[in-house]
Design an enzyme around this catalytic site. Structure first.
Site, PDB file in Angstrom:
ATOM      1  N   LYS A   1     -14.426  45.987   1.647  1.00 47.20           N
ATOM      2  CA  LYS A   1     -14.569  45.121   2.818  1.00 47.20           C
ATOM      3  C   LYS A   1     -14.627  45.936   4.110  1.00 47.20           C
ATOM      4  O   LYS A   1     -15.360  45.592   5.022  1.00 47.20           O
ATOM      5  CB  LYS A   1     -13.402  44.114   2.879  1.00 47.20           C
ATOM      6  CG  LYS A   1     -13.491  43.042   1.803  1.00 47.20           C
ATOM      7  CD  LYS A   1     -12.418  41.985   1.944  1.00 47.20           C
ATOM      8  CE  LYS A   1     -11.049  42.442   1.488  1.00 47.20           C
ATOM      9  NZ  LYS A   1     -10.967  42.788   0.059  1.00 47.20           N
TER      10      LYS A   1
ATOM     11  N   CYS B   1     -17.880  35.891 -20.274  1.00 41.87           N
ATOM     12  CA  CYS B   1     -17.175  37.152 -20.519  1.00 41.87           C
ATOM     13  C   CYS B   1     -17.947  38.020 -21.502  1.00 41.87           C
ATOM     14  O   CYS B   1     -17.900  39.233 -21.452  1.00 41.87           O
ATOM     15  CB  CYS B   1     -15.761  36.861 -21.035  1.00 41.87           C
ATOM     16  SG  CYS B   1     -14.777  38.328 -21.337  1.00 41.87           S
TER      17      CYS B   1
HETATM   18  P1  ADP Z   1     -11.022  46.364   0.435  1.00 38.19           P
HETATM   19  O1  ADP Z   1     -10.700  46.318   1.900  1.00 38.19           O
HETATM   20  O2  ADP Z   1     -12.082  45.376   0.048  1.00 38.19           O
HETATM   21  O3  ADP Z   1      -9.829  46.250  -0.432  1.00 38.19           O
HETATM   22  P2  ADP Z   1     -11.812  49.045   0.992  1.00 38.19           P
HETATM   23  O4  ADP Z   1     -12.644  48.728   2.153  1.00 38.19           O
HETATM   24  O5  ADP Z   1     -10.486  49.635   1.245  1.00 38.19           O
HETATM   25  O6  ADP Z   1     -11.648  47.766   0.081  1.00 38.19           O
HETATM   26  O7  ADP Z   1     -12.671  49.976   0.034  1.00 38.19           O
HETATM   27  C1  ADP Z   1     -12.206  50.397  -1.228  1.00 38.19           C
HETATM   28  C2  ADP Z   1     -12.900  51.683  -1.628  1.00 38.19           C
HETATM   29  O8  ADP Z   1     -14.277  51.460  -1.899  1.00 38.19           O
HETATM   30  C3  ADP Z   1     -12.855  52.761  -0.565  1.00 38.19           C
HETATM   31  O9  ADP Z   1     -12.463  53.975  -1.188  1.00 38.19           O
HETATM   32  C4  ADP Z   1     -14.277  52.834  -0.064  1.00 38.19           C
HETATM   33  O10 ADP Z   1     -14.611  54.126   0.390  1.00 38.19           O
HETATM   34  C5  ADP Z   1     -15.059  52.464  -1.291  1.00 38.19           C
HETATM   35  N1  ADP Z   1     -16.387  51.914  -0.973  1.00 38.19           N
HETATM   36  C6  ADP Z   1     -16.666  50.887  -0.149  1.00 38.19           C
HETATM   37  N2  ADP Z   1     -17.989  50.626  -0.132  1.00 38.19           N
HETATM   38  C7  ADP Z   1     -18.566  51.515  -0.962  1.00 38.19           C
HETATM   39  C8  ADP Z   1     -19.929  51.767  -1.376  1.00 38.19           C
HETATM   40  N3  ADP Z   1     -20.953  51.043  -0.923  1.00 38.19           N
HETATM   41  N4  ADP Z   1     -20.138  52.776  -2.259  1.00 38.19           N
HETATM   42  C9  ADP Z   1     -19.099  53.521  -2.727  1.00 38.19           C
HETATM   43  N5  ADP Z   1     -17.814  53.335  -2.373  1.00 38.19           N
HETATM   44  C10 ADP Z   1     -17.538  52.352  -1.502  1.00 38.19           C
HETATM   45 MG    MG Z   2      -8.997  45.981   3.078  1.00 40.40          MG
END
Ligand code: ADP
Ligand code: MG
Length: 588
Positions: A72, A419
């Site tokens: 997100k 599933c």
């Molecule tokens: P959320 O807020 O939805 O829980 P985060 O924003 O913290 O998730 O992201 C979780 C992980 O996914 C992070 O390590 C981020 O760098 C990775 N991430 C996000 N978008 C991508 C993408 N398009 N490709 C690869 N990794 C991604």
């Molecule tokens: Mg988050």
């Protein structure tokens, strides 16, 4: 039926809008793609990320529901980098902000936070950045309290708005606005005035869990009735979910993990998650002794040691990282074939996120949880009972599709037939099946032990309770009229878990300076069982008899033929045929 037609209609129109926004011909599209690679070092966007970014960059209000770990943050961080001006991010916890600020700093994106510990000098430079067109500041993180309580800050926001530098308002964990949600924050209510004060500023709300009630409430509170709503599915079709009873001793648990790794994931990468630092060290050396190239990772190792292990794993020199939850940030290895939980996670969100590190390359991967009650009893100090019992229910269920349970947790509607056999309960080749056993007397015996303990002024932990039930431990806890049980330790464990979940038992917490002890007491429904003629039966998972079909030697390719609806039915009926055969064996 009419209802069905309406539902299908609304789903297809939802899909239309998602497709409409999934485009690369906007003014910002090429810049967005460039910065994705050059600044964020990422290859491609995940489902719903592009749509969300396009809506918010178009100046429209948007809400995104995406499971934890789905990505997100990127949905506002990347737009912040390509936008003129400043993105204001409201986030409920300082620790969440700090994680993001650290990651942004590493990427050289100018971001900061304004909070109680900000010095006057820092605040001055932030205020300057808010209105100065030459400033490089892109993201400003604040808590809702800051907005609600600081008139001075609101005043600065007005100025930022007037000079056209208020690019967008992001509200992370947006469900906190609603009293219907699970963690309502009164100060989030204040955000309702933002749309009135700053009508031109697009709002982007983000959350992992939101029911229809909460979403409608949030829209009303934020004054964004027409916002675009996107929901990214929790579903990861290539992940196979499984829960196994955890053997009673560490050695047996290690033997079983060794067997899984060497028979099915030989030479492949994976993660084994452990509860504690000590556990992860023990499991690492246990696996190393068993010839599995493993490395240990936890927060108490030096940062050099941690990056050394991470690097060796990324490059395949170490195949298995045995870790605590400290192993999380920045893991983007695509070919992780298995995630094994040596101990259960502390919540469904954590479990989902940790398991989700498997199979980023979309190849079949497995997520295996080892469950035993004792492991769930140590989490109660950090997390609410609700989280704990959520995961307990997930583990104890011996029948429902794991995906359905995860979907329910994330408030997503889900049809179990989708599933495709990718969980232990839908899998036609599963070596497990279930058998129903009447556990009424077992439950009564457990309550009798507790009754005697109360009468003799003794407190009982789950461990002591099970000991007494098995005729071991303190003599004072043993009950004369009860025969020592002949069921297995694993089943005893499951029965206690069942009784806790269903109100026949309850936990009573005692907090000391160092630890929290959970004692077991009769629950609110105990009397219904003792006085009435209530019968309780429970479906236990058992290894199928004659399960000669050993597990596949290597992970099946993702395009294995999918079982048809018919075969699912046959499966169900054959299951009940074998039932009699099983129950005679299962009480051993
Ligand atoms: P959320 O807020 O939805 O829980 P985060 O924003 O913290 O998730 O992201 C979780 C992980 O996914 C992070 O390590 C981020 O760098 C990775 N991430 C996000 N978008 C991508 C993408 N398009 N490709 C690869 N990794 C991604
Ligand atoms: Mg988050």
């Amino acid at each position: 039926s009419l209802e069905k037609i309406l539902r299908e209609h609304s789903e297809s129109s939802k899909e239309d809008t998602a497709t409409d926004w999934n485009k690369n011909d906007f003014l910002w599209s090429s810049d967005l793609n460039d910065k994705l690679k050059s600044v964020f070092k990422l290859e491609k966007l995940r489902p719903m990320q592009l749509q969300t970014m396009n809506v918010t960059l178009s100046g429209k209000d948007c809400m995104l529901i995406m499971p934890t770990g789905g990505g997100k943050s990127l949905c506002f961080q990347l737009p912040a980098v390509v936008s003129k001006g400043i993105t204001l991010v409201v986030s409920p916890l300082i620790s969440l902000m700090e994680d993001q600020l650290m990651a942004l700093e590493a990427l050289d994106v100018h971001a900061t936070t304004l909070n109680a510990s900000t010095t006057t000098a820092e605040a001055k430079s932030i205020f300057d950045g808010m209105t100065n067109p030459k400033a490089t500041l892109k993201l400003l993180y604040v808590t809702p309290e800051k907005l609600a309580k600081s008139k001075r800050f609101m005043n600065k926001l007005e100025k930022m708005y007037q000079v056209g530098r208020f690019a967008r308002l992001v509200i992370d964990e947006v469900h906190c606005c609603s009293q219907w949600g699970h963690d309502f924050r009164p100060d989030y209510k204040f955000l309702g005035i933002m749309k009135r004060q700053f009508p031109e500023v697009p709002i982007l709300g983000l959350t992992a869990t939101a029911t229809v009630n909460v979403l409608e409430d949030v829209k009303k509170i934020l004054n964004i009735p027409k916002c675009q709503l996107f929901r990214a599915s929790f579903n990861r079709p290539n992940l196979y979910y499984q829960v196994r009873p955890k053997p009673a001793t560490q050695i047996e648990a290690l033997d079983e993990i060794q067997k899984i790794i060497q028979s099915r994931f030989n030479g492949q990468s994976g993660i084994v998650y452990c509860f504690s630092r000590k556990d992860s060290e023990e499991v690492t050396s246990g696996l190393q002794k068993r010839g599995i190239r493993s490395g240990c990772y936890h927060a108490n190792l030096s940062s050099q040691e941690r990056s050394r292990i991470h690097h060796m794993w990324s490059t395949g020199k170490v195949l298995v990282v045995v870790a605590t939850i400290a192993f999380g940030m920045g893991i983007d290895k695509p070919n992780v074939r298995f995630v094994i939980h040596h101990s259960i996670s502390k919540s469904m969100e954590n479990l989902y996120q940790e398991s989700g590190r498997a199979g980023r390359d979309e190849q079949r991967s497995e997520c295996i949880v080892f469950y035993r009650l004792a492991d769930t009893m140590v989490f109660t100090e950090q997390t609410g009972l609700k989280c704990l019992y959520g995961i307990l229910a997930y583990c104890l269920d011996s029948k429902r599709c794991r995906r359905s349970m995860i979907a329910q947790h994330f408030g997503e509607s889900w049809d179990a037939s989708q599933c495709d056999g990718m969980c232990d309960h839908c899998d036609l080749n599963s070596i497990y099946t279930s058998t129903t056993i009447d556990i009424t007397n077992h439950c009564k015996n457990v309550l009798a032990i507790l009754k005697q303990a109360t009468e003799t002024d003794q407190r009982v932990t789950a461990l002591k309770l099970v000991d007494s039930w098995f005729g071991k431990g303190q003599a004072s806890l043993k009950v004369k009229d009860i025969k020592v049980t002949t069921i297995s330790k694993e089943k005893a464990d499951i029965i206690i878990g069942y009784m806790l979940l269903n109100g026949y038992l309850k936990e009573d917490f005692h907090f000391t300076a160092y630890t929290t002890i959970s004692y077991i007491l009769p629950g609110p429904k105990a009397n219904l069982l003792l006085n009435g003629n209530r019968q309780i039966s429970f479906e236990f998972k058992v290894k199928a008899l004659g399960a000669t079909k050993t597990l596949k030697s290597s992970p099946a390719p993702t395009n294995t033929p999918k079982p048809s609806k018919e075969s699912t039915k046959t499966h169900l009926s054959s299951n009940s045929v074998s039932h009699n055969k099983l129950s005679s064996e299962s009480s051993s």
